[in-house]
Write an enzyme that holds these catalytic residues in place. Structure first.
Site, PDB file in Angstrom:
ATOM      1  CB  CYS A  26      42.187  51.687  54.650  1.00  0.00           C
ATOM      2  SG  CYS A  26      42.117  51.429  52.869  1.00  0.00           S
ATOM      3  CG  HIS A 545      31.823  31.074  32.435  1.00  0.00           C
ATOM      4  ND1 HIS A 545      31.671  29.779  32.888  1.00  0.00           N
ATOM      5  CD2 HIS A 545      32.819  31.610  33.180  1.00  0.00           C
ATOM      6  CE1 HIS A 545      32.524  29.556  33.854  1.00  0.00           C
ATOM      7  NE2 HIS A 545      33.236  30.646  34.058  1.00  0.00           N
TER       8      HIS A 545
END
Length: 623
Positions: A26, A545
């Site tokens: 958009c 992680h």
């Protein structure tokens, strides 16, 4: 970062091209439909230069870029095989969204691609009306005829434009959809609408309506067309399918549209327009205050798309819309708030962002302003909502009207010329100036410069090396694990290995005891326990992680020892995990230690040792 590099980075961090069902854009956002949103790295995307923020709602993964979104989208189309992605795929990730989410998704998908054309034509239409009223052009001249055609064609043939975008959304044949729209505004049909002779189709009376500029009838028709085509494709042999399916679709859908969908859609449009007018007439002042205060809140949640059909229906049925001028107050208040931040902030990075966002907001593009500045700082966003409410109340009280659709903002002023125009000017000035004053006088928490160290005292984790010309600061991080060390590039995870999430190093753990590498605050503890984020007292943002794709274990074999917000010291226990069990389950246990805000530093250096123990030197952040 160039548009080409940014597009590659975005595709990588949303989980790769194979994880994308569809993508379109958009005015400021790339709107992804992902097959598995858990594969997208939202945190890394938000830290990527060129990305303002990431928003997830209505079944969409929205990456807010700003005014440059069109160029980034074009690069994505060039670099990937997603050229037809606007049509989506059969696997739609929004299937689990609620009714409201699905409705907003459908509306945004249909209206987003044509919003620019609508807005541009709307401004041109307003300017032409202003020039005509001032007597600068003759309404009977050829010049006016051509300019009026240029400004009005988008609105007159709106069903055709909507047929194309609706066909993409509903996966129908676009050319058949355009043919249906063409039938609705066929010259002979338009002429018959003004006639006095009753007409019928196979003995069934036809309720003739002028469908030029209409919205809902063609969307209903294309939706039904998609099911008609699907059924006929399943029963007609492929040798004649390309001829007979379109023929039956036209034969069935067009008469049904004139007999049912058209009149029903027209009734819905009239009902929406009448319902809004009734609510507005109860108290224009209250309606203006509410719309002015909450419009940008609607934008944040993506539900503002639901108002677009109402605005267009108002203009089509009433000849004007009272909502659009009010919404301009909400837009100008955000522009004022971000300009207030520009004036008051001492943070050079924030100043630069606020300055560029002000110009975009004035012209109706507020996403960079909201996500990049006012919403992050919180108080300026609240001040803008208050200012928008007051400006909207003034505009509503004056009964201002928009004669054509355009994006709310300063450029839309010509479309408000006429009834209540002076009230619009006053309301917009009040919204803009009041927001500036509130931000400047009441203030906000001005973030410190990221390049400046937050402490002037020496600590064990920070070394300061002086020279005759400059003062170089470096923060030392110790290893949170014991194990073998390897470069980040060798990790079998592209998002980490590419350095997209920041610089760092990988440790293959020899035990399942994870400790803090710094003195700082725990900012993120994933529910599954497989990853922890820490911000050091010196400002380094770390992500540890454990393993690759270990999120799929859903917390099994992980035991969290801290919570978000906990203050930790170097060496404090953060997490325990069963290394052997994780490996036995088929997962890689190699653990990256990443400085996610590496871009804020001169460099991130790592140890040259092949193996480390918990507490050994691991990384140096050059400030």
């Amino acid at each position: 970062m160039s548009n080409k590099e940014l597009s590659k980075q975005i595709i990588t961090l949303v989980g790769g091209e194979s994880n994308v069902n569809s993508v379109f854009h958009c005015a400021t956002r790339l709107r992804f439909k992902l097959k598995d949103s858990s594969k997208a790295n939202k945190e890394a995307l938000q830290k990527t230069p060129g990305v303002i923020t990431v928003v997830e709602n209505s079944g969409q993964f929205q990456v807010v870029i700003g005014n440059n979104v069109g160029q980034v989208f074009e690069q994505i189309m060039k670099e990937t095989n997603l050229q037809d992605a606007e049509q989506g795929s059969k696997e739609d990730s929004s299937s689990d969204a609620g009714f409201l989410g699905k409705a907003v998704d459908i509306i945004s998908s249909i209206f987003s691609p044509i919003l620019g054309a609508l807005a541009g034509a709307g401004v041109l239409k307003g300017l032409l009306a202003l020039i005509l009223s001032l007597g600068w052009i003759n309404g009977a001249s050829g010049t006016y005829l051509i300019l009026n055609a240029a400004s009005d064609s988008v609105f007159y043939f709106l069903p055709v434009f909507l047929a194309i975008t609706a066909a993409r959304k509903f996966k129908a044949n676009q050319f058949v959809s355009v043919a249906i729209a063409g039938a609705l505004i066929y010259p002979a049909v338009i002429t018959a609408v003004g006639g006095t002779e009753p007409l019928s189709f196979l003995g069934i009376p036809i309720v003739l309506v002028n469908y030029s500029s209409s919205v809902i009838p063609i969307i209903l028709a294309v939706w039904v067309q998609s099911y008609v085509e699907k059924w006929f494709r399943s029963v007609i042999h492929e040798s004649v399918r390309n001829i007979l399916v379109p023929m039956f679709a036209l034969l069935i859908v067009i008469p049904l549209t004139f007999l049912a969908f058209g009149p029903v859609g027209s009734m819905i449009s009239n009902g929406l327009a009448s319902g809004y007018t009734w609510l507005y007439n109860l108290s224009p002042l209250v309606a203006g205050a509410i719309a002015g205060a909450f419009w940008q809140v609607f934008v944040i949640f993506g539900v503002h798309w639901g108002f677009v059909p109402i605005m267009l229906s108002n203009i089509s049925t009433l000849g004007y819309d009272t909502m659009l001028p009010i919404l301009s107050a909400a837009v100008m208040s955000q522009a004022g708030a971000v300009f207030g931040v520009f004036l008051k902030s001492r943070n050079t990075q924030l100043k630069a962002l606020a300055g560029s966002s002000t110009l975009a907001a004035v012209f109706g593009i507020t996403e960079p302003t909201i996500y990049g500045v006012t919403l992050k700082l919180k108080k300026p966003f609240i001040y803008a909502c208050i200012s928008g409410a007051i400006g909207g109340a003034i505009i509503g009280m004056g009964g201002a009207r928009a004669i054509s659709f355009s994006l709310p903002g300063l450029l839309a002023l010509p479309t408000y010329f006429g009834t209540g125009f002076s009230w619009v000017v006053v309301g917009l000035v009040v919204a803009f100036v009041l927001a500036i004053l509130l931000v400047y006088v009441l203030g906000f928490e001005d973030p410190a410069e990221t390049e400046t160290a937050s402490s002037t005292t020496a600590e064990t984790s920070v070394d300061r090396v002086a020279s005759t010309d400059s003062l170089i600061e470096k923060e030392v991080l110790v290893s949170p694990l014991a194990g073998a060390v390897s470069p980040l590039s060798e990790l079998p995870d592209e998002a980490f290995a590419s350095g997209a999430m920041g610089k760092g190093i990988v440790i293959e753990p020899s035990s399942g005891r994870l400790t803090s590498p710094v003195n700082g605050t725990v900012t993120t503890v994933f529910p599954t326990g497989h990853a922890i984020g820490i911000t050091s007292n010196e400002g380094a943002e770390l992500l540890i992680h454990v393993g690759v794709n270990t999120v799929k274990l859903k917390g099994k074999y992980f035991d969290k020892k801290v919570q978000e917000g906990d203050i930790v010291k170097q060496g404090d226990l953060l997490l325990e995990f069963d290394v052997e069990a994780i490996r036995a389950a088929g997962f890689v246990t190699a653990t990256p230690v990443i400085v996610t805000n590496s871009a804020d530093y001169l460099d991130v250096l790592s140890t040259k040792e092949p193996e480390v123990k918990s507490g050994d030197y691991l990384l140096t952040v050059m400030i």
